[in-house]
Motif scaffolding. Sequence first.
Motif, PDB file in Angstrom:
ATOM      1  N   THR A 258       1.318   2.278  -8.436  1.00  0.00           N
ATOM      2  CA  THR A 258      -0.081   2.099  -8.277  1.00  0.00           C
ATOM      3  C   THR A 258       0.123   1.035  -7.082  1.00  0.00           C
ATOM      4  OG1 THR A 258       1.369  -0.399  -9.291  1.00  0.00           O
ATOM      5  CG2 THR A 258       0.546   0.865 -10.640  1.00  0.00           C
ATOM      6  N   GLY A 259       1.190   1.486  -5.993  1.00  0.00           N
ATOM      7  CA  GLY A 259       0.866   0.625  -4.932  1.00  0.00           C
ATOM      8  C   GLY A 259       1.785   0.962  -3.999  1.00  0.00           C
ATOM      9  N   MET A 260       0.925   1.235  -2.791  1.00  0.00           N
ATOM     10  CA  MET A 260       1.886   1.595  -1.278  1.00  0.00           C
ATOM     11  C   MET A 260       1.636   0.614   0.020  1.00  0.00           C
ATOM     12  SD  MET A 260       2.095   5.515   0.036  1.00  0.00           S
ATOM     13  CE  MET A 260       0.272   5.415   0.340  1.00  0.00           C
ATOM     14  N   THR A 261       2.986   0.474   0.088  1.00  0.00           N
ATOM     15  CA  THR A 261       2.848  -0.116   1.514  1.00  0.00           C
ATOM     16  C   THR A 261       3.224   0.927   2.743  1.00  0.00           C
ATOM     17  OG1 THR A 261       2.920  -2.296   0.386  1.00  0.00           O
ATOM     18  CG2 THR A 261       3.736  -1.944   3.027  1.00  0.00           C
ATOM     19  N   ILE A 262       2.715   1.270   4.224  1.00  0.00           N
ATOM     20  CA  ILE A 262       3.089   2.075   5.091  1.00  0.00           C
ATOM     21  C   ILE A 262       3.147   1.091   6.325  1.00  0.00           C
ATOM     22  CG2 ILE A 262       2.755   3.847   6.226  1.00  0.00           C
ATOM     23  CD1 ILE A 262       1.700   5.163   4.293  1.00  0.00           C
ATOM     24  N   GLU A 263       4.684   0.500   6.948  1.00  0.00           N
ATOM     25  CA  GLU A 263       4.601  -0.093   8.183  1.00  0.00           C
ATOM     26  C   GLU A 263       4.325   1.354   8.839  1.00  0.00           C
ATOM     27  OE1 GLU A 263       5.057  -3.251   8.251  1.00  0.00           O
ATOM     28  OE2 GLU A 263       5.055  -4.338   5.804  1.00  0.00           O
ATOM     29  N   GLU A 264       3.572   0.726  10.312  1.00  0.00           N
ATOM     30  CA  GLU A 264       3.336   1.629  11.543  1.00  0.00           C
ATOM     31  C   GLU A 264       3.907   1.024  12.446  1.00  0.00           C
ATOM     32  OE1 GLU A 264      -0.501   4.658  12.777  1.00  0.00           O
ATOM     33  OE2 GLU A 264      -0.739   1.976  12.595  1.00  0.00           O
ATOM     34  N   LYS A 265       4.573   1.350  13.357  1.00  0.00           N
ATOM     35  CA  LYS A 265       5.192   1.354  14.564  1.00  0.00           C
ATOM     36  C   LYS A 265       4.931   2.242  15.687  1.00  0.00           C
ATOM     37  CE  LYS A 265       9.049  -0.804  17.160  1.00  0.00           C
ATOM     38  NZ  LYS A 265      10.920  -0.618  16.986  1.00  0.00           N
ATOM     39  N   ILE A 266       3.926   1.555  16.467  1.00  0.00           N
ATOM     40  CA  ILE A 266       3.843   2.907  17.499  1.00  0.00           C
ATOM     41  C   ILE A 266       4.724   2.380  18.856  1.00  0.00           C
ATOM     42  CG2 ILE A 266       1.559   3.643  18.979  1.00  0.00           C
ATOM     43  CD1 ILE A 266       0.016   2.501  16.185  1.00  0.00           C
ATOM     44  N   ASN A 267       4.567   3.072  19.274  1.00  0.00           N
ATOM     45  CA  ASN A 267       6.113   3.081  20.298  1.00  0.00           C
ATOM     46  C   ASN A 267       5.182   2.861  21.897  1.00  0.00           C
ATOM     47  OD1 ASN A 267       8.281   2.711  18.333  1.00  0.00           O
ATOM     48  ND2 ASN A 267       8.757   4.339  18.382  1.00  0.00           N
ATOM     49  N   PRO A 268       5.801   2.296  22.942  1.00  0.00           N
ATOM     50  CA  PRO A 268       5.002   2.252  24.198  1.00  0.00           C
ATOM     51  C   PRO A 268       5.177   3.485  24.829  1.00  0.00           C
ATOM     52  CG  PRO A 268       6.745   0.847  24.435  1.00  0.00           C
ATOM     53  CD  PRO A 268       6.763   1.589  22.978  1.00  0.00           C
ATOM     54  N   VAL A 269       4.917   4.810  24.464  1.00  0.00           N
ATOM     55  CA  VAL A 269       5.351   5.522  25.382  1.00  0.00           C
ATOM     56  C   VAL A 269       3.769   6.907  25.260  1.00  0.00           C
ATOM     57  CG1 VAL A 269       6.328   8.295  24.464  1.00  0.00           C
ATOM     58  CG2 VAL A 269       7.445   6.253  23.274  1.00  0.00           C
TER      59      VAL A 269
END
Length: 292
Positions: A258-269
Amino acid sequence: MKKLLCMLLVAVGLMSCGDDDKPYIPELNKLTNVSCTKNGATFFTAEITYKQDQQINRIILNQEGHQFTDNYIIVDKTISVNGVKMENGSLTNPFVHTVYTLKGNVIARKEEMAENKYMSNTAYTAIDNSYVYERNWLKSVSQVIQWPNENGSGYQKRDLNDVDCYTWEGGNAVHYAYMPQQEITYEYGSQMRPANFPFRVINTFQPVGFDVVSPVNLMYGLMNQNLPARAYWYNMSEAADVCAEYTFRYTMSSDYITGMTIEEKINPVNGVEAESNTYEYTFTYNFVAEQK
């Protein structure tokens, strides 16, 4: 001897009755609505309707202030998608912008159409995707692209061969590579993917859009057995430099995600600024699957 035979027949009869008395477990209902926020603000919403034979009828996607309405026209082994799409920053007039060709129950070919502005907006196949499966697992995608000549005399064409490659382990897609350089790796937990939850590893390095959970995914052969827990992508020549990573969490009710959480981490590359985002998804299943 007759007594023994009678006892065996009675036992078989009891076993048969026991099987008949087992509770019937119906198919899981189909996904009808997806809503997603990014850092608390609306990211997209999608409404899905189906025909009585459970085939997709229409998908209405609202994203970034635009509404995309796609109607699915199914004739034998061909699925034509009629609707609007975004081209050069503006919405087109409705036209058949995608055509799927099925082989058995899986998508064997996908034609992405565009309008030729040099020939009265005639629709043509801009990208022709061919899908290769191994024991019903999607293994690779080859592409042929073409574009119109500005004088309206025809088209130029280029064969890109295998641009997308998938690696499967333990029933899960663990690597997707866009040849020749970029790759995203998926890691999975022990949580099983419900049969009606259409999460699929697709050809993107930012797995947060509607396409990742579109019911169309169920037509690409076998899907992941487990739910992904983490994903990260990198350039294969510089695998130590993770460009971005994603972590997944799920909320379940009975047999449904019923729910989904996505944590996004974009790195300084490679000159990209560091960024962190949270995507929260809500799933609704209102199409009652036909009970057999």
